[in-house]
Design a protein around this motif. Structure first.
Motif, PDB file in Angstrom:
ATOM      1  N   SER A 202       0.823  -1.212   0.000  1.00 19.47           N
ATOM      2  CA  SER A 202       0.000   0.000   0.000  1.00 19.47           C
ATOM      3  C   SER A 202       0.854   1.258   0.000  1.00 19.47           C
ATOM      4  O   SER A 202       0.440   2.291  -0.553  1.00 19.47           O
ATOM      5  CB  SER A 202      -0.937   0.009   1.211  1.00 19.47           C
ATOM      6  OG  SER A 202      -0.203   0.004   2.426  1.00 19.47           O
ATOM      7  N   LEU A 203       2.045   1.193   0.586  1.00 22.82           N
ATOM      8  CA  LEU A 203       2.935   2.354   0.604  1.00 22.82           C
ATOM      9  C   LEU A 203       3.696   2.516  -0.708  1.00 22.82           C
ATOM     10  O   LEU A 203       4.012   3.636  -1.114  1.00 22.82           O
ATOM     11  CB  LEU A 203       3.924   2.240   1.767  1.00 22.82           C
ATOM     12  CG  LEU A 203       3.309   2.373   3.154  1.00 22.82           C
ATOM     13  CD1 LEU A 203       4.306   1.953   4.225  1.00 22.82           C
ATOM     14  CD2 LEU A 203       2.834   3.804   3.402  1.00 22.82           C
ATOM     15  N   ILE A 204       3.991   1.399  -1.372  1.00 17.57           N
ATOM     16  CA  ILE A 204       4.767   1.455  -2.617  1.00 17.57           C
ATOM     17  C   ILE A 204       3.913   1.857  -3.806  1.00 17.57           C
ATOM     18  O   ILE A 204       4.397   2.512  -4.731  1.00 17.57           O
ATOM     19  CB  ILE A 204       5.428   0.086  -2.884  1.00 17.57           C
ATOM     20  CG1 ILE A 204       6.467  -0.233  -1.810  1.00 17.57           C
ATOM     21  CG2 ILE A 204       6.098   0.060  -4.263  1.00 17.57           C
ATOM     22  CD1 ILE A 204       6.975  -1.674  -1.855  1.00 17.57           C
ATOM     23  N   ARG A 205       2.630   1.532  -3.810  1.00 18.65           N
ATOM     24  CA  ARG A 205       1.823   1.652  -5.025  1.00 18.65           C
ATOM     25  C   ARG A 205       1.453   3.085  -5.387  1.00 18.65           C
ATOM     26  O   ARG A 205       0.833   3.325  -6.417  1.00 18.65           O
ATOM     27  CB  ARG A 205       0.559   0.806  -4.922  1.00 18.65           C
ATOM     28  CG  ARG A 205      -0.518   1.325  -4.003  1.00 18.65           C
ATOM     29  CD  ARG A 205      -1.677   0.342  -3.897  1.00 18.65           C
ATOM     30  NE  ARG A 205      -2.424   0.203  -5.144  1.00 18.65           N
ATOM     31  CZ  ARG A 205      -3.545   0.863  -5.423  1.00 18.65           C
ATOM     32  NH1 ARG A 205      -4.044   1.735  -4.569  1.00 18.65           N
ATOM     33  NH2 ARG A 205      -4.176   0.669  -6.561  1.00 18.65           N
ATOM     34  N   TYR A 206       1.845   4.045  -4.569  1.00 21.24           N
ATOM     35  CA  TYR A 206       1.582   5.448  -4.872  1.00 21.24           C
ATOM     36  C   TYR A 206       2.885   6.187  -5.155  1.00 21.24           C
ATOM     37  O   TYR A 206       3.918   5.902  -4.540  1.00 21.24           O
ATOM     38  CB  TYR A 206       0.874   6.149  -3.702  1.00 21.24           C
ATOM     39  CG  TYR A 206      -0.501   5.609  -3.401  1.00 21.24           C
ATOM     40  CD1 TYR A 206      -1.610   6.024  -4.126  1.00 21.24           C
ATOM     41  CD2 TYR A 206      -0.687   4.669  -2.394  1.00 21.24           C
ATOM     42  CE1 TYR A 206      -2.869   5.524  -3.853  1.00 21.24           C
ATOM     43  CE2 TYR A 206      -1.944   4.162  -2.114  1.00 21.24           C
ATOM     44  CZ  TYR A 206      -3.033   4.594  -2.846  1.00 21.24           C
ATOM     45  OH  TYR A 206      -4.283   4.092  -2.568  1.00 21.24           O
ATOM     46  N   SER A 207       2.829   7.154  -6.050  1.00 22.99           N
ATOM     47  CA  SER A 207       3.981   8.007  -6.279  1.00 22.99           C
ATOM     48  C   SER A 207       4.318   8.751  -4.997  1.00 22.99           C
ATOM     49  O   SER A 207       3.426   9.259  -4.312  1.00 22.99           O
ATOM     50  CB  SER A 207       3.678   9.014  -7.398  1.00 22.99           C
ATOM     51  OG  SER A 207       4.685  10.011  -7.450  1.00 22.99           O
ATOM     52  N   VAL A 208       5.606   8.831  -4.672  1.00 18.81           N
ATOM     53  CA  VAL A 208       6.001   9.502  -3.430  1.00 18.81           C
ATOM     54  C   VAL A 208       5.780  11.009  -3.499  1.00 18.81           C
ATOM     55  O   VAL A 208       5.845  11.695  -2.483  1.00 18.81           O
ATOM     56  CB  VAL A 208       7.475   9.206  -3.089  1.00 18.81           C
ATOM     57  CG1 VAL A 208       7.680   7.727  -2.826  1.00 18.81           C
ATOM     58  CG2 VAL A 208       8.410   9.692  -4.191  1.00 18.81           C
ATOM     59  N   ASP A 209       5.527  11.516  -4.695  1.00 21.63           N
ATOM     60  CA  ASP A 209       5.262  12.952  -4.851  1.00 21.63           C
ATOM     61  C   ASP A 209       3.937  13.365  -4.231  1.00 21.63           C
ATOM     62  O   ASP A 209       3.677  14.555  -4.059  1.00 21.63           O
ATOM     63  CB  ASP A 209       5.249  13.342  -6.333  1.00 21.63           C
ATOM     64  CG  ASP A 209       6.622  13.204  -6.966  1.00 21.63           C
ATOM     65  OD1 ASP A 209       7.609  13.267  -6.213  1.00 21.63           O
ATOM     66  OD2 ASP A 209       6.704  13.020  -8.185  1.00 21.63           O
ATOM     67  N   SER A 210       3.077  12.404  -3.952  1.00 22.63           N
ATOM     68  CA  SER A 210       1.749  12.732  -3.462  1.00 22.63           C
ATOM     69  C   SER A 210       1.541  12.189  -2.055  1.00 22.63           C
ATOM     70  O   SER A 210       2.055  11.130  -1.694  1.00 22.63           O
ATOM     71  CB  SER A 210       0.675  12.162  -4.396  1.00 22.63           C
ATOM     72  OG  SER A 210       0.802  10.747  -4.473  1.00 22.63           O
TER      73      SER A 210
END
Length: 558
Positions: free
Chosen positions: A403-411
């Motif tokens: 769940s933490l990896i699947r989003y761009s860290v920019d957001s």
């Protein structure tokens, strides 16, 4: 057998273009080194598409649509191509022959775990620094995000050939450690935490352990007492952080202590080097780095007017140390409040004569936990800060990491704990893992039925002609490009999103009658069963490969 992956198809289009242009006396020098071939958004437009004619037509003084027609006629003659259409002002839509497209399955199975891997960064040593939380408490959610994303990025870069050194920088020098120690001493005395100190059950636990190891610690002279609580307490916190990360599936090659830079004289040496080269100048009794020469918004104080070092002095020495240890590229993964570090770290690199681009800084945004539609703000152990352990206790390691990896860290991201506890297709990690479990179940049943698959190279993939089979095979073919892009852009979330696409394509196939492989009752094994089962094997392989890069398990049963 032809094996037309997207990369092979791109080269086919380019080589065909070279022949077409040469035969008409046109300049082949206008062709790009690599032709772009993509999956069209609408599958009805074909299996793949390219805008090559639009790219080069005007430079050749040829109508792009006319050029596309020439290319279409030549490509259609290739046995791996079933048909080519010219669309719009000059797009080429290509459909592959079933056997050529199906042979992607063979490519996957022949490569196995290596499928998708490449050597783009071979010979490059990348120092990847992430988490690096202050050793004054358990890892909070921001650090947890980096623990997952940083570890995944390291795996992705290594899969593209890089030598990756995963590094954790312990900030064990400075005022925050003094506040931590004073908090421990207060807890040991049974007193409230200092106003600027740290609170929470972990402080009480560590203070008690210090006293267990050194029962006379509180009766020692002040300086000796402070050092006793510091040496034991900080090491206990270090050990706990390391264990938490290990349990989370994140381990490091190097644990670097900031304090060592000062004790070894590395900071002093780095400062003197910059003074000698003129990169530092004296003003108002302090020494300043000429960082504005390298894109910073202002020059930075390195040595304060009272003779003490500013924080950037350690950063400068630390970068130099990384390069001395063989790093070609230094990637720093920092929190949302560290935007100002980008220019100053690049300036530090340039000040030593290195390319500023030998430093990359990735900034991660905030993470919020939500349960029952409301923010979760309180930790059972750390007081007001939600920790790595809180998240893992709530949903488990796999769901937490994914769940933490699947989003761009920019957001910034809101993690819905209730969603991650569900065993439904709404839960993205369950959706992907369930695809692997389904594939494994079918293959296990096929084995139990005694179905002999033989070598994939001998399978008749021309039998895989249905729409869903084509979509699934093409998705498998996309994996190497997805992985390459994830490495190039430092975005491991692309791997997670790809796995969801692959799982979605597989679930649709599995749920449809055309995806039914095994015979029922006394029915004969169909002619299509063998290539279908090889397709299942290829799906399983790519799911395993991708999940491994995310540090997430691939269960055979759910």
């Amino acid at each position: 057998m032809l094996r037309v992956t997207p990369a092979v198809l791109a080269e086919l289009v380019r080589s065909t273009a070279v022949e077409v242009l040469s035969s008409r006396g046109l300049d082949t020098g206008v062709l790009p080194a690599a032709v772009t071939v993509e999956r069209p958004r609408n599958p009805e437009h074909g299996d793949y598409a390219t805008n090559l004619a639009l790219q080069i037509g005007k430079r050749l003084s040829v109508s792009p649509r006319e050029l596309a027609g020439w290319l279409a006629e030549a490509l259609a003659a290739d046995p791996s191509v079933a048909g080519v259409d010219v669309a719009g002002p000059g797009f080429l839509n290509l459909r592959l022959a079933a056997d050529a497209q199906g042979a992607i399955v063979g490519t996957v199975l022949a490569a196995g775990r290596e499928y998708g891997r490449a050597d783009k960064y071979a010979g490059t040593t990348i120092n990847l620094e992430f988490v690096s939380a202050n050793p004054t408490g358990p890892i909070h959610l921001g650090g947890t995000r980096w623990a997952a994303v940083g570890d995944a990025l390291g795996r992705v870069l290594a899969a593209q050939g890089a030598t990756v050194v995963r590094e954790y920088y312990f900030n064990d020098a400075g005022a925050q450690i003094d506040r931590f120690v004073r908090s421990l001493i207060a807890a040991a005395k049974g007193e409230p935490a200092p106003e600027d100190g740290y609170a929470g059950g972990y402080i009480t636990d560590i203070a008690a352990e210090v006293l267990r190891r050194e029962p006379s610690a509180l009766s020692l002279p002040e300086q000796e007492r402070h050092e006793t609580f510091r040496s034991i307490g900080v090491n206990l916190m270090f050990d706990e952080i390391k264990q938490s990360l290990k349990d989370f599936g994140t381990e490091f090659d190097v644990y670097f202590h900031e304090d060592s830079l000062h004790r070894s004289g590395a900071v002093t040496k780095a400062v003197e080097t910059l003074k000698e080269t003129g990169r530092l100048y004296e003003s108002e009794g302090a020494w300043w780095l000429r960082s504005t020469e390298f894109g910073d918004d202002k020059d930075r104080v390195v040595i304060k007017s009272d003779g003490s070092t500013a924080y950037i002095a350690g950063d400068i020495a630390y970068y130099q140390d990384k390069r001395a240890r063989g790093a070609d590229l230094c990637i720093y993964m920092l929190g949302a409040d560290h935007h100002g570090y980008i220019a100053r770290l690049k300036a530090a690199a340039a000040a030593f004569g290195y390319e500023p681009d030998s430093v990359e800084v990735l900034i991660g945004q905030l993470v919020n936990l939500v349960s029952d539609g409301k923010p979760v703000r309180m930790s059972k152990r750390a007081g007001t800060v939600i920790t790595l352990e809180d998240l893992v206790d709530a949903v488990g390691v796999d769901a937490a990491r994914y769940s933490l990896i699947r989003y761009s860290v920019d957001s910034s991201v809101d993690i819905d704990l209730d969603l991650l506890r569900k065993h439904t297709n709404e839960n993205p990690v369950f959706y992907v893992q369930y695809a692997h479990a389904r594939v494994s179940g079918v293959l296990k049943n096929a084995q139990a039925l005694g179905i002999e698959l033989g070598e994939a190279a001998d399978a008749d993939f021309a039998l895989l002609t249905t729409e869903r089979e084509g979509a699934l095979i093409r998705t498998l073919g996309d994996y190497p490009a997805v992985l390459a892009t994830a490495a190039e852009l430092r975005e491991p979330h692309r791997v997670a999103r790809y796995l969801e696409e692959l799982a979605g394509s597989f679930h649709k196939y599995y749920d449809d009658k055309e995806g039914k492989v095994l015979p029922k009752g006394d029915a004969e094994v169909s002619q299509r069963a063998v290539p279908q089962l090889h397709l299942y094997r290829a799906v399983r392989q790519v799911l395993v490969n991708g999940l491994e890069l995310l540090g997430v398990s691939a269960p055979e049963r759910m």
